[in-house]
Scaffold this active site. Sequence first.
Site, PDB file in Angstrom:
ATOM      1  N   LYS A   1      -5.901  -7.645   4.735  1.00 39.51           N
ATOM      2  CA  LYS A   1      -5.136  -8.633   5.484  1.00 39.51           C
ATOM      3  C   LYS A   1      -5.926  -9.209   6.657  1.00 39.51           C
ATOM      4  O   LYS A   1      -5.551 -10.237   7.205  1.00 39.51           O
ATOM      5  CB  LYS A   1      -3.807  -8.041   5.934  1.00 39.51           C
ATOM      6  CG  LYS A   1      -2.902  -7.779   4.742  1.00 39.51           C
ATOM      7  CD  LYS A   1      -1.476  -7.519   5.123  1.00 39.51           C
ATOM      8  CE  LYS A   1      -0.592  -7.447   3.887  1.00 39.51           C
ATOM      9  NZ  LYS A   1      -0.843  -6.208   3.085  1.00 39.51           N
TER      10      LYS A   1
HETATM   11  C1  LIG Z   1      -0.317  -6.095   1.957  1.00 42.29           C
HETATM   12  C2  LIG Z   1      -1.043  -5.128   1.121  1.00 42.29           C
HETATM   13  C3  LIG Z   1      -1.006  -5.206  -0.270  1.00 42.29           C
HETATM   14  C4  LIG Z   1      -0.169  -6.243  -0.994  1.00 42.29           C
HETATM   15  O1  LIG Z   1      -0.667  -7.547  -0.825  1.00 42.29           O
HETATM   16  P1  LIG Z   1       0.282  -8.799  -1.114  1.00 42.29           P
HETATM   17  O2  LIG Z   1      -0.540  -9.989  -0.817  1.00 42.29           O
HETATM   18  O3  LIG Z   1       1.464  -8.672  -0.216  1.00 42.29           O
HETATM   19  O4  LIG Z   1       0.665  -8.707  -2.548  1.00 42.29           O
HETATM   20  C5  LIG Z   1      -1.762  -4.305  -0.989  1.00 42.29           C
HETATM   21  N1  LIG Z   1      -2.491  -3.346  -0.374  1.00 42.29           N
HETATM   22  C6  LIG Z   1      -2.536  -3.237   0.948  1.00 42.29           C
HETATM   23  C7  LIG Z   1      -3.344  -2.146   1.561  1.00 42.29           C
HETATM   24  C8  LIG Z   1      -1.828  -4.114   1.755  1.00 42.29           C
HETATM   25  O5  LIG Z   1      -1.881  -3.982   3.062  1.00 42.29           O
END
Ligand SMILES: *Cc1c(COP(=O)(O)O)cnc(C)c1O
Length: 433
Positions: free
Chosen positions: A108
Site C-alpha cells: 500500500k
Molecule cells: C490491502 C492488502 C491486501 C489487499 O489488497 P486490495 O487492493 O485491497 O485487494 C493484500 N495484502 C495486504 C498485505 C494488504 O495490506
Amino acid sequence: MRFRSINPPRQAGVSLFDAVLRGAAPDGGLYVPVTIPQLGRAFFERIRSLSFPEICLEVSRAVLGEDVPDAALQEIVNSALDFPVPLVRLSSSLSILELFHGPTLAFKDFGARFMARLMAHLVCDLPRELTVLVATSGDTGSAVAHAYLGTPRIRVVILYPSGRVSEAQEKQFTTLGQNIFALEISGAFDDCQRLVKQALADAELNKKLPLSSANSINVARLIPQMFYYFSGYAQLPDTGAGPVFAVPSGNFGNLTAGLMARRMGLPAAHFLAATNANDEVPEFLRSGCFVPRASRTTLSTAMDVGNPSNFARMLDLYGGDVAAMRKDIWARSVNDEQTQRTMREVHERFGYLLDPHTAVGFTAWEIFQKEQKSPNSGVVLATAHPAKFAEVVERATGTRPAMPERLSASLVKPKRATPLPAQFAALREFLLS
Ligand SMILES: *Cc1c(COP(=O)(O)O)cnc(C)c1O
C-alpha cells in the site's frame, strides 16, 4: 485525462483534480478513466532496459501527462517510489514480486505515497486545509499515515476497527502525531468504510469542510499500483508468453490496477484473484451473482473484506460481462489452514518466508497450476513483509522473521487514538470539532 463515475447515466468526465479530491463521485459512484491510454509496442520493446522509476514515469506520463507538468510528475515519481521492487525467482516458472520494501513494509506504500504527493501538488493553491479520510483494516492506515506525515495543508483522519488490527499495524498509524489523527471505531472494517462513504456523500459537511478520501476507492491509488505489474513483467526473461499474476485480494484495488495495466497493453496471460474465506468475488465468478456479506476474520486480516469497494470498478471495466471476466480472471478462496500449510511448505522447500496474505496468493497459483497446467510462468505478488505478521508466520513455520528496524521503531512509541462508536453523528462531531 477525464474521469467518469461508474454509475449510470454516463456523464461528461471530470478533471483529475475533481476525481482525486472528491474520491467518489457526487452520485456515490467510483471514478474510472473515461478512456484508458495505450502504451505502444516501442515501450514494451524497451521495457527491459528501463529502471523502475523510468517505467513509472512513462506509465504516469501516459495517464497524467495532460494534467501534471512533467517536472512535477518526475518529482512525484522519484520521491514517492524511491524503494526497490525485486522479483525473486523461486524456480524457472515461479517468481515472487516483493512489494514490501517501502517504509511501512506493505504494497500500500505505492498507492499512498504517490497519492499523497499528487494530492499535495493538486491542492497547492486551495484556500483551506483539506481533510483526508481513510478507513483501514490495517495496512492502508499505516501506509497513508506515513505517506502524508508532515504534508502541509492536509489533515489525515484514519478510521480503524478496534481490536481487529495487529499491534504492530496499529502502532504504525497511531504514534505519528502532527497532521495524522486516528479514530478507533467500535465495529468492523466495513463500518469504517461505510462511515467514510457517508461523510464524503454528506453535502452539508462538505460545505463546511473540504473532504477527500485516501481509500482504495481513490483513483489516484490505482495509478501507481499499475507500475509494478509492468516492472514484474520487465524483470522476467522475454519468453513471448505473458505471465500469470497471482494477486492476494481484499478490496480488489490491486487486481483492478493489474487489469487496467493490461488494458494499457501489458502482456499478462491471466490474473488470479486470491481471497481468504471472504469469497464474494470467487463466488460471483462462479455463479454470476454478487452477494456482499459481513466480513469474516481470518489470518490474512488486511483482506477481511465482505463488500469489496473495487468490485464495481472491475465490473465496469468489463461492461458487466461475466463471461469476459472469466476469460481474464481466475478466482479462488483459500482457507486459513491451507494458508498456514503453504507458509510451512514454502519455507521448507525454498527457505522463503511468506506473510499470510502472500501465502493466499501463492496457494491460488499452486491450485491454478495443478488444475490448468498453465505453461505460463507465475508471478505471485508479495503484499506484505513477513515481519508485519511475525506471530502468524512463526506459528506456521517455526521461524520468526527478523524485524526490520523501521518497524520496531514505532512499537516503543505511545499509541494515541480517539475511541468512537460506529455512528456517523459521532464522526461528524469529531470532524467539526
Ligand atoms: C490491502 C492488502 C491486501 C489487499 O489488497 P486490495 O487492493 O485491497 O485487494 C493484500 N495484502 C495486504 C498485505 C494488504 O495490506
